[in-house]
Scaffold this motif. Sequence first.
Motif, PDB file in Angstrom:
ATOM      1  N   GLY A   1       1.989   5.181  -7.592  1.00  0.00           N
ATOM      2  CA  GLY A   1       0.857   5.703  -8.340  1.00  0.00           C
ATOM      3  C   GLY A   1       0.894   7.211  -8.487  1.00  0.00           C
ATOM      4  N   LEU A   2       1.260   7.900  -7.404  1.00  0.00           N
ATOM      5  CA  LEU A   2       1.364   9.352  -7.468  1.00  0.00           C
ATOM      6  C   LEU A   2       2.453   9.787  -8.440  1.00  0.00           C
ATOM      7  CD1 LEU A   2       0.918  10.301  -3.698  1.00  0.00           C
ATOM      8  CD2 LEU A   2      -0.686  10.735  -5.581  1.00  0.00           C
ATOM      9  N   GLY A   3       3.565   9.050  -8.404  1.00  0.00           N
ATOM     10  CA  GLY A   3       4.672   9.372  -9.308  1.00  0.00           C
ATOM     11  C   GLY A   3       4.269   9.215 -10.763  1.00  0.00           C
ATOM     12  N   LEU A   4       3.582   8.111 -11.076  1.00  0.00           N
ATOM     13  CA  LEU A   4       3.150   7.883 -12.450  1.00  0.00           C
ATOM     14  C   LEU A   4       2.044   8.847 -12.846  1.00  0.00           C
ATOM     15  CD1 LEU A   4       3.087   3.980 -12.830  1.00  0.00           C
ATOM     16  CD2 LEU A   4       4.878   5.588 -13.498  1.00  0.00           C
ATOM     17  N   ALA A   5       1.155   9.149 -11.894  1.00  0.00           N
ATOM     18  CA  ALA A   5       0.063  10.076 -12.200  1.00  0.00           C
ATOM     19  C   ALA A   5       0.596  11.468 -12.528  1.00  0.00           C
ATOM     20  CB  ALA A   5      -0.903  10.149 -11.016  1.00  0.00           C
ATOM     21  N   ASN A   6       1.595  11.902 -11.790  1.00  0.00           N
ATOM     22  CA  ASN A   6       2.199  13.215 -12.061  1.00  0.00           C
ATOM     23  C   ASN A   6       2.867  13.255 -13.425  1.00  0.00           C
ATOM     24  OD1 ASN A   6       1.383  14.295  -9.623  1.00  0.00           O
ATOM     25  ND2 ASN A   6       3.258  13.711  -8.552  1.00  0.00           N
TER      26      ASN A   6
ATOM     27  N   VAL B   1       0.832  -1.202   0.000  1.00  0.00           N
ATOM     28  CA  VAL B   1       0.000   0.000   0.000  1.00  0.00           C
ATOM     29  C   VAL B   1       0.867   1.253   0.000  1.00  0.00           C
ATOM     30  CG1 VAL B   1      -1.674   1.344   1.332  1.00  0.00           C
ATOM     31  CG2 VAL B   1      -1.962  -1.136   1.098  1.00  0.00           C
ATOM     32  N   VAL B   2       1.895   1.256   0.859  1.00  0.00           N
ATOM     33  CA  VAL B   2       2.787   2.420   0.950  1.00  0.00           C
ATOM     34  C   VAL B   2       3.475   2.677  -0.383  1.00  0.00           C
ATOM     35  CG1 VAL B   2       4.878   3.345   2.030  1.00  0.00           C
ATOM     36  CG2 VAL B   2       3.155   2.187   3.429  1.00  0.00           C
ATOM     37  N   PHE B   3       4.099   1.636  -0.929  1.00  0.00           N
ATOM     38  CA  PHE B   3       4.797   1.791  -2.207  1.00  0.00           C
ATOM     39  C   PHE B   3       3.820   2.069  -3.337  1.00  0.00           C
ATOM     40  CE2 PHE B   3       8.827  -0.913  -1.211  1.00  0.00           C
ATOM     41  CZ  PHE B   3       9.133  -0.036  -0.184  1.00  0.00           C
ATOM     42  N   GLY B   4       2.644   1.416  -3.272  1.00  0.00           N
ATOM     43  CA  GLY B   4       1.667   1.607  -4.330  1.00  0.00           C
ATOM     44  C   GLY B   4       1.193   3.041  -4.426  1.00  0.00           C
TER      45      GLY B   4
ATOM     46  N   ALA C   1       1.781  11.474 -15.882  1.00  0.00           N
ATOM     47  CA  ALA C   1       0.730  11.070 -16.835  1.00  0.00           C
ATOM     48  C   ALA C   1       1.031   9.708 -17.447  1.00  0.00           C
ATOM     49  CB  ALA C   1       0.582  12.126 -17.938  1.00  0.00           C
ATOM     50  N   ARG C   2       1.573   8.784 -16.636  1.00  0.00           N
ATOM     51  CA  ARG C   2       1.914   7.452 -17.138  1.00  0.00           C
ATOM     52  C   ARG C   2       1.199   6.344 -16.367  1.00  0.00           C
ATOM     53  NH1 ARG C   2       7.022   5.830 -16.549  1.00  0.00           N
ATOM     54  NH2 ARG C   2       7.698   7.461 -15.114  1.00  0.00           N
ATOM     55  N   LEU C   3       0.228   6.709 -15.539  1.00  0.00           N
ATOM     56  CA  LEU C   3      -0.500   5.712 -14.766  1.00  0.00           C
ATOM     57  C   LEU C   3      -1.565   5.062 -15.641  1.00  0.00           C
ATOM     58  CD1 LEU C   3      -0.985   4.380 -12.013  1.00  0.00           C
ATOM     59  CD2 LEU C   3      -2.625   6.210 -11.512  1.00  0.00           C
ATOM     60  N   GLY C   4      -1.469   3.720 -15.760  1.00  0.00           N
ATOM     61  CA  GLY C   4      -2.415   3.018 -16.613  1.00  0.00           C
ATOM     62  C   GLY C   4      -2.733   1.642 -16.073  1.00  0.00           C
ATOM     63  N   PRO C   5      -3.587   0.889 -16.765  1.00  0.00           N
ATOM     64  CA  PRO C   5      -3.985  -0.448 -16.303  1.00  0.00           C
ATOM     65  C   PRO C   5      -2.808  -1.404 -16.139  1.00  0.00           C
ATOM     66  CG  PRO C   5      -5.429   0.329 -18.056  1.00  0.00           C
ATOM     67  CD  PRO C   5      -4.295   1.302 -17.985  1.00  0.00           C
ATOM     68  N   ASP C   6      -1.808  -1.291 -17.031  1.00  0.00           N
ATOM     69  CA  ASP C   6      -0.666  -2.196 -16.942  1.00  0.00           C
ATOM     70  C   ASP C   6       0.096  -2.004 -15.628  1.00  0.00           C
ATOM     71  OD1 ASP C   6      -1.297  -3.201 -19.399  1.00  0.00           O
ATOM     72  OD2 ASP C   6       0.213  -2.046 -20.502  1.00  0.00           O
ATOM     73  N   SER C   7       0.247  -0.777 -15.199  1.00  0.00           N
ATOM     74  CA  SER C   7       0.958  -0.492 -13.950  1.00  0.00           C
ATOM     75  C   SER C   7       0.180  -1.037 -12.758  1.00  0.00           C
ATOM     76  CB  SER C   7       1.165   1.013 -13.788  1.00  0.00           C
ATOM     77  OG  SER C   7       1.891   1.542 -14.877  1.00  0.00           O
ATOM     78  N   ILE C   8      -1.122  -0.863 -12.773  1.00  0.00           N
ATOM     79  CA  ILE C   8      -1.954  -1.355 -11.677  1.00  0.00           C
ATOM     80  C   ILE C   8      -1.937  -2.877 -11.637  1.00  0.00           C
ATOM     81  CG2 ILE C   8      -4.309  -1.431 -10.767  1.00  0.00           C
ATOM     82  CD1 ILE C   8      -4.756   1.319 -12.029  1.00  0.00           C
ATOM     83  N   GLU C   9      -1.993  -3.494 -12.818  1.00  0.00           N
ATOM     84  CA  GLU C   9      -1.956  -4.954 -12.889  1.00  0.00           C
ATOM     85  C   GLU C   9      -0.634  -5.489 -12.353  1.00  0.00           C
ATOM     86  OE1 GLU C   9      -2.222  -8.581 -16.191  1.00  0.00           O
ATOM     87  OE2 GLU C   9      -2.385  -6.485 -16.823  1.00  0.00           O
ATOM     88  N   MET C  10       0.475  -4.826 -12.671  1.00  0.00           N
ATOM     89  CA  MET C  10       1.780  -5.254 -12.185  1.00  0.00           C
ATOM     90  C   MET C  10       1.829  -5.269 -10.667  1.00  0.00           C
ATOM     91  SD  MET C  10       4.822  -3.968 -10.727  1.00  0.00           S
ATOM     92  CE  MET C  10       4.888  -2.226 -11.153  1.00  0.00           C
ATOM     93  N   VAL C  11       1.269  -4.232 -10.043  1.00  0.00           N
ATOM     94  CA  VAL C  11       1.297  -4.138  -8.582  1.00  0.00           C
ATOM     95  C   VAL C  11       0.456  -5.243  -7.959  1.00  0.00           C
ATOM     96  CG1 VAL C  11       0.679  -2.706  -6.603  1.00  0.00           C
ATOM     97  CG2 VAL C  11       1.717  -1.656  -8.627  1.00  0.00           C
TER      98      VAL C  11
END
Length: 332
Positions: free
Chosen positions: A87-92, A80-83, A94-104
Amino acid sequence: MATVKKARNAGIDFVRVLGIVAVVVGHSWNIEAVGRWVYPWHVPIFFFLTGYLLKNDRSFSVEFRSRVRSLAYPYVFWLVVFGLAYGLGLANAARLGPDSIEMVIWGGSAAYRPFTTFWFFSVLFFTALLARVIWRFPKMIRWICAGAGIVLGLVFGPELAGTPLSIASALPCLFFVVAGAELRSIRKRLRRPGLYGSALLVLSVACIASNVAPAMNIKGGSYGSPLSVLIALSMCVGLLLVSESLFAKASTATSLAVTSLAVPGLIVVLLHPAVLWALGVPDEARIWQFALVLLVPWLAGLIAVRAGLPQFVTGVAPVRRWRALRLSRSRD
């Protein structure tokens, strides 16, 4: 706040510390030399120690509760902490997507920085439970299961590692747990363990130097060849026997220092990929980067344990006083 009551073996703790340093080295320098000299033993040793310390009389329910507290809860907490940070890093950017969430969520061998080492804790969790399931059967049955598991790893390793949380990698990793338990069962009958351990280390180093077998990479499901597995096992046995022999004669202060470093090991293993990620370290770290990657998580772990943070953070029961850490010694 609880006090650690279980006696610690500084020889075992030294092997833990050595293994943790090797893991950090392996992630800091993605080069052939590290893969050749470090990968054959730096992960197998932890599964081997799990078997070496496995209690014969523990029930599955007790084992399950213990592993949930020491492995599953920290896994979820740090995920949760790393996620959130990831997520915030990728969102800033503009690279947060389904693939990143699936990896986590999928974890296992698919996870990369800062989640590089999460696979180890999920596999260790399921391997320990699998070991407890087969421990009700005679030793021959355990070895048959362990042998079948490592054969599956040699043949279908990548497919096993590709399962969610790499849960199926518990099958081949079971081999090292059973082997560790086997050494424990005969340990007191070894009159000169330091000599035997040294001989095994020399033999293992000679095999690695001769490049007679491919290196292992358990995360990716690569177990090399049967000879690779034997070299890994030889390294594990040799390291443990030599370390226990040396620390049987070490001073209390030295032993306590080593044990103190080993206690926050879970935090070090989990946090160092996050430091690599934050620093943007490439495949080959510079020395100062490696120093930060090694020391920052270790310092954080020591502070967390000394501060008595909950077990779901550190993986160990809170320690009220470091003097309460009792040491046991293996006598030759």
